[in-house]
Design a protein around this motif. Structure first.
Motif, PDB file in Angstrom:
ATOM      1  N   PRO A   2      -0.346   0.661  -7.289  1.00  0.00           N
ATOM      2  CA  PRO A   2       0.672   0.063  -8.511  1.00  0.00           C
ATOM      3  C   PRO A   2      -0.045  -0.559  -9.582  1.00  0.00           C
ATOM      4  O   PRO A   2      -1.257  -1.245  -9.312  1.00  0.00           O
ATOM      5  CB  PRO A   2       1.398  -0.664  -7.768  1.00  0.00           C
ATOM      6  N   MET A   3       0.282  -0.551 -10.866  1.00  0.00           N
ATOM      7  CA  MET A   3      -0.481  -1.309 -11.782  1.00  0.00           C
ATOM      8  C   MET A   3      -0.398  -2.676 -11.644  1.00  0.00           C
ATOM      9  O   MET A   3      -0.945  -3.446 -12.450  1.00  0.00           O
ATOM     10  CB  MET A   3       0.253  -0.677 -13.171  1.00  0.00           C
ATOM     11  N   TRP A  20       0.404  -2.799  -1.270  1.00  0.00           N
ATOM     12  CA  TRP A  20       1.011  -1.608  -1.075  1.00  0.00           C
ATOM     13  C   TRP A  20       0.368  -0.559  -1.781  1.00  0.00           C
ATOM     14  O   TRP A  20      -0.123  -0.900  -2.992  1.00  0.00           O
ATOM     15  CB  TRP A  20       2.209  -1.750  -0.995  1.00  0.00           C
ATOM     16  N   GLY A  21       0.630   0.750  -1.669  1.00  0.00           N
ATOM     17  CA  GLY A  21       0.578   2.033  -2.366  1.00  0.00           C
ATOM     18  C   GLY A  21       1.009   3.013  -1.879  1.00  0.00           C
ATOM     19  O   GLY A  21       1.731   3.217  -1.040  1.00  0.00           O
ATOM     20  N   TRP A  22       0.253   4.092  -2.201  1.00  0.00           N
ATOM     21  CA  TRP A  22       0.423   5.568  -1.807  1.00  0.00           C
ATOM     22  C   TRP A  22      -0.862   6.317  -1.642  1.00  0.00           C
ATOM     23  O   TRP A  22      -1.673   5.890  -2.154  1.00  0.00           O
ATOM     24  CB  TRP A  22       1.170   6.333  -3.199  1.00  0.00           C
ATOM     25  N   THR A  47       3.958   6.521   1.565  1.00  0.00           N
ATOM     26  CA  THR A  47       3.744   5.145   1.098  1.00  0.00           C
ATOM     27  C   THR A  47       3.206   4.271   2.149  1.00  0.00           C
ATOM     28  O   THR A  47       3.296   4.744   3.368  1.00  0.00           O
ATOM     29  CB  THR A  47       5.119   4.409   0.908  1.00  0.00           C
ATOM     30  N   LYS A  49       1.990  -0.160   3.331  1.00  0.00           N
ATOM     31  CA  LYS A  49       2.228  -1.659   2.815  1.00  0.00           C
ATOM     32  C   LYS A  49       1.382  -2.491   4.087  1.00  0.00           C
ATOM     33  O   LYS A  49       1.823  -1.935   5.012  1.00  0.00           O
ATOM     34  CB  LYS A  49       3.548  -1.967   2.766  1.00  0.00           C
TER      35      LYS A  49
END
Length: 75
Positions: A2-3, A20-22, A47, A49
């Protein structure tokens, strides 16, 4: 990622840190911040986390590294 994550970011001290992210479904992801690290596997939707233990306030920068099929480093 995420940004919200990026170089020179400021993290909240004395609180659990969520990162977290992908990634690809089923991919193993390792997150390292200083001496703290956590490992997880992505869910079927890609996903993931992890939660890292709280850090103390510090004027020195630390590196946040996310390792999977690719490696992302924030300084």
């Amino acid at each position: 990622m995420p940004m919200i994550f990026g170089d020179h970011m400021v993290l909240q001290q004395d609180m659990q840190l969520s990162v977290w992210g992908w990634a690809d479904p089923g991919e193993k992801v390792k997150v390292v911040l200083g001496k703290r690290e956590a490992v997880t596997t992505t869910l079927p939707d890609g996903t993931w986390k992890v939660n890292l233990k709280p850090i103390k306030g510090n004027s020195k920068g630390q590196t946040l590294t996310i390792i999977g099929k690719n490696t992302i480093t924030f300084t």
